[in-house]
Design an enzyme around this catalytic site. Structure first.
Site, PDB file in Angstrom:
ATOM      1  N   LYS A  97       0.678 -30.360  10.317  1.00 51.56           N
ATOM      2  CA  LYS A  97       1.096 -31.626   9.701  1.00 51.56           C
ATOM      3  C   LYS A  97       0.406 -31.686   8.347  1.00 51.56           C
ATOM      4  O   LYS A  97      -0.738 -31.233   8.215  1.00 51.56           O
ATOM      5  CB  LYS A  97       0.647 -32.819  10.549  1.00 51.56           C
ATOM      6  CG  LYS A  97       1.375 -32.935  11.871  1.00 51.56           C
ATOM      7  CD  LYS A  97       0.926 -34.183  12.598  1.00 51.56           C
ATOM      8  CE  LYS A  97       1.615 -34.302  13.958  1.00 51.56           C
ATOM      9  NZ  LYS A  97       1.117 -35.481  14.695  1.00 51.56           N
ATOM     10  N   HIS A 112      -2.989 -35.937   6.448  1.00 50.76           N
ATOM     11  CA  HIS A 112      -2.710 -37.376   6.435  1.00 50.76           C
ATOM     12  C   HIS A 112      -3.861 -38.123   5.785  1.00 50.76           C
ATOM     13  O   HIS A 112      -5.027 -37.770   5.932  1.00 50.76           O
ATOM     14  CB  HIS A 112      -2.509 -37.864   7.875  1.00 50.76           C
ATOM     15  CG  HIS A 112      -1.940 -39.238   7.964  1.00 50.76           C
ATOM     16  ND1 HIS A 112      -2.723 -40.367   7.875  1.00 50.76           N
ATOM     17  CD2 HIS A 112      -0.666 -39.671   8.102  1.00 50.76           C
ATOM     18  CE1 HIS A 112      -1.947 -41.443   7.968  1.00 50.76           C
ATOM     19  NE2 HIS A 112      -0.701 -41.042   8.108  1.00 50.76           N
ATOM     20  N   HIS A 118      -7.171 -39.161   7.490  1.00 49.94           N
ATOM     21  CA  HIS A 118      -8.322 -38.265   7.690  1.00 49.94           C
ATOM     22  C   HIS A 118      -9.283 -38.283   6.500  1.00 49.94           C
ATOM     23  O   HIS A 118     -10.321 -37.639   6.533  1.00 49.94           O
ATOM     24  CB  HIS A 118      -7.845 -36.828   7.941  1.00 49.94           C
ATOM     25  CG  HIS A 118      -7.124 -36.678   9.246  1.00 49.94           C
ATOM     26  ND1 HIS A 118      -7.779 -36.595  10.450  1.00 49.94           N
ATOM     27  CD2 HIS A 118      -5.800 -36.624   9.525  1.00 49.94           C
ATOM     28  CE1 HIS A 118      -6.876 -36.485  11.423  1.00 49.94           C
ATOM     29  NE2 HIS A 118      -5.677 -36.508  10.887  1.00 49.94           N
TER      30      HIS A 118
END
Length: 578
Positions: free
Chosen positions: A138, A141, A144
């Site tokens: 992924k 994001h 994080h």
């Protein structure tokens, strides 16, 4: 530290109170500067000395403070002794203060504040810090970001204090989402797109397969089967998973480089799929594992069936869960690193999870579970780019850089910089970090683009601007002045306030090392920058007599040095021009 003054005061008190100086040092603190009046340099809290509750207004405490002050004598170090509310105050000989502080800053360099008596006798420890931990396959994001910068700060601080720090990035690289992704890639994936923009393509595949799985039971079933194949070690499934993992880490390393963050180990949940089975066997052998009607395996931490204390450790199909893998990881790290402390920097939503993991380690017989610590933090709200709601960290970093470049271009005082892109990124990152670190980590906060870019407020831009301006002073006037200086030339109130503030740096570092909150250092650096700004307006170097100019340059260089030290601990690279 506090340049040895604290120890001198402790020695005199020690003779009066018949206590070892070491017992007194932490009761003597540097006094925060005041804009309203000149303050003493140090104060002794009579309450903390006597182990009382902090009620400074009690008459007997005041009487004790007065009696103690009357027995103490001024000497070559202490020029004045007075009392405050429940305190005895000490003023240091002004010329000695000036000379000692500035010499100490020069001598200690990046270690200024860390060689303090406040840290003496503290054992050097092996510390593991787990932070950042994005989900593989992924895009990184924005959620994080906080774990990444907070973990980096904690690792920086512990390392600066001489501890042996291991930085671990524990990737979310295992679990049912890989069943979905594996199936999704087989259905909708393209090898060319995967190579050209891996995380964007995997993100698109993941969104598409989730929609399909919601409407089509066969897709959901295939995803389940793919994850089972992974757990059983099927070579084809593992090969695809490994490719996703490798491409993801490549992308993450690039982003970490932009953030100025590094890791000693890229670990992940996948490392513990085998060891999770050993954990389950151990729980079973201790009689802690219970099977439910649904076929899942649980541990009842309450011992009486309290639903809020039940932790599921295995799915009905025998596959492992996050908690099981965390238990296996903790046991493995103890074997590998024999740590004194292990710190997990993870959002506050995981508080219960870590309580349960630490509790399970205890009941499994691992006494070292008490060395494990969860550092929780709140949520960032309202982080949007010009294009709308933001999901990915790289979009935020790009936006910060472009906005900062615009700001730099519009400011008349901006100097010609060699690499404007890099400078804009470093200043922008400082803005982001300071906005994040100003409050208590546990608090949620509202992100504001307008606020973070103010060059005059309490912002990272202001810190960078101050550092660049002080660096420019040294460049302009050279270092010829800096060989020696006359302390009598630094007795103005603005100079004394800066020196008093520099005295406190070790206490601020000590406080942050105790509660792992960066806000103490942030507040200190912002005050230091404001003091430097005020002094810069009145303590001119140009057209001053050489002796005065040299002394002032010495003072400003000390400010820049301590400012740079503090910024680096926070994870900020100071810029020399902007």
């Amino acid at each position: 530290m506090a340049c040895g003054f604290r120890r001198c005061i402790a020695r005199q008190l020690s003779r009066l109170l018949d206590l070892p100086p070491e017992n007194l040092i932490k009761s003597i603190s540097a006094v925060p500067i005041s804009r309203k009046e000149e303050v003493a340099d140090f104060q002794l809290s009579v309450d903390s000395l006597l182990g009382n509750n902090n009620d400074h207004s009690r008459p007997d405490v005041q009487v004790q403070a007065t009696r103690l002050a009357e027995k103490l004598k001024c000497d070559t170090v202490v020029s004045e002794i007075s009392t405050g509310q429940g305190t005895v105050n000490f003023k240091i000989n002004r010329e000695l203060l000036t000379k000692t502080v500035l010499q100490q800053v020069t001598k200690d360099g990046s270690k200024y504040g860390l060689n303090s008596e406040l840290f003496s006798g503290l054992p050097q420890k092996k510390i593991v810090v787990e932070f950042s931990s994005p989900n593989v396959a992924k895009k990184f994001h924005v959620g994080h970001l906080r774990s990444t910068i907070i973990g980096n700060f904690i690792a920086n601080l512990k390392g600066a204090l001489g501890h042996q720090v291991t930085r671990i990035n524990y990737l979310g690289d295992w679990g049912m989402q890989f069943g979905l992704l594996g199936t999704g890639f087989q259905l909708f994936g393209y090898e060319e797109k995967l190579q050209s923009n891996p995380l964007q393509h995997l993100f698109e595949v993941y969104v598409q397969v989730n929609k399909e799985a919601a409407d089509n039971k066969n897709v959901a079933k295939s995803a389940h089967e793919f994850f089972q194949r992974l757990e059983l070690g099927d070579m084809q499934a593992l090969e695809l998973w490994q490719k996703f993992r490798d491409l993801s880490i490549e992308e993450y390393v690039r982003i970490y480089k932009r953030l100025g963050v590094h890791f000693d180990e890229y670990s992940g949940e996948s490392f513990y799929r085998e060891k999770s089975r050993e954990v389950l066997k151990l729980l079973d052998s201790k009689g802690l594992l219970q099977k439910t009607i649904k076929g899942t395996a649980i541990v009842d931490l309450s011992g009486n069936g309290d639903p809020s204390s039940i932790c599921t450790v295995m799915r009905s199909d025998g596959t492992s869960l996050y908690a099981t893998r965390d238990l296996a990881a903790a046991i493995d790290r103890m074997d590998k690193y024999n740590f004194d402390t292990m710190i997990y920097v993870v959002n506050k939503g995981q508080k219960k999870h870590f309580q349960q993991v630490f509790q399970m380690l205890q009941i499994m017989g691992y006494d070292w579970a008490e060395r494990c610590q969860h550092v929780p933090f709140g949520v960032v709200q309202g982080m949007k780019t010009r294009r709308g709601e933001v999901t990915f960290l790289e979009d935020v970093l790009n936006e910060i850089r472009s906005r900062m470049l615009q700001n730099m271009a519009s400011i008349k005082t901006t100097k010609e910089v060699e690499n404007p892109q890099e400078t804009a990124e470093r200043v922008g990152l400082a803005a982001l970090i300071i906005q994040d670190f100003k409050g208590v980590l546990l608090s949620d906060y509202q992100f504001s683009w307008d606020r973070i870019f103010q060059s005059r407020g309490d912002t990272g831009v202001f810190l960078q601007y101050t550092h660049a301006r002080l660096h420019s002073l040294e460049e302009t006037f050279g270092c010829g002045y800096l060989n020696d200086f006359n302390t009598a030339c630094l007795q103005e109130p603005q100079s004394v306030s800066i020196l008093q503030h520099l005295l406190r740096f070790d206490e601020v570092l000590y406080r942050s090392s105790q509660d792992l909150q960066p806000r103490h250092i942030v507040s200190y650096l912002l005050t230091l920058s404001h003091l430097a700004g005020m002094a810069h307006k009145t303590l001119h170097i140009k057209d001053s007599p050489p002796e005065v100019a040299g002394a002032r340059l010495h003072l400003f260089r000390a400010v820049r040095s301590v400012l740079a030290n503090g910024m680096k601990l926070l994870g900020i690279t100071p810029v020399c021009r902007m």
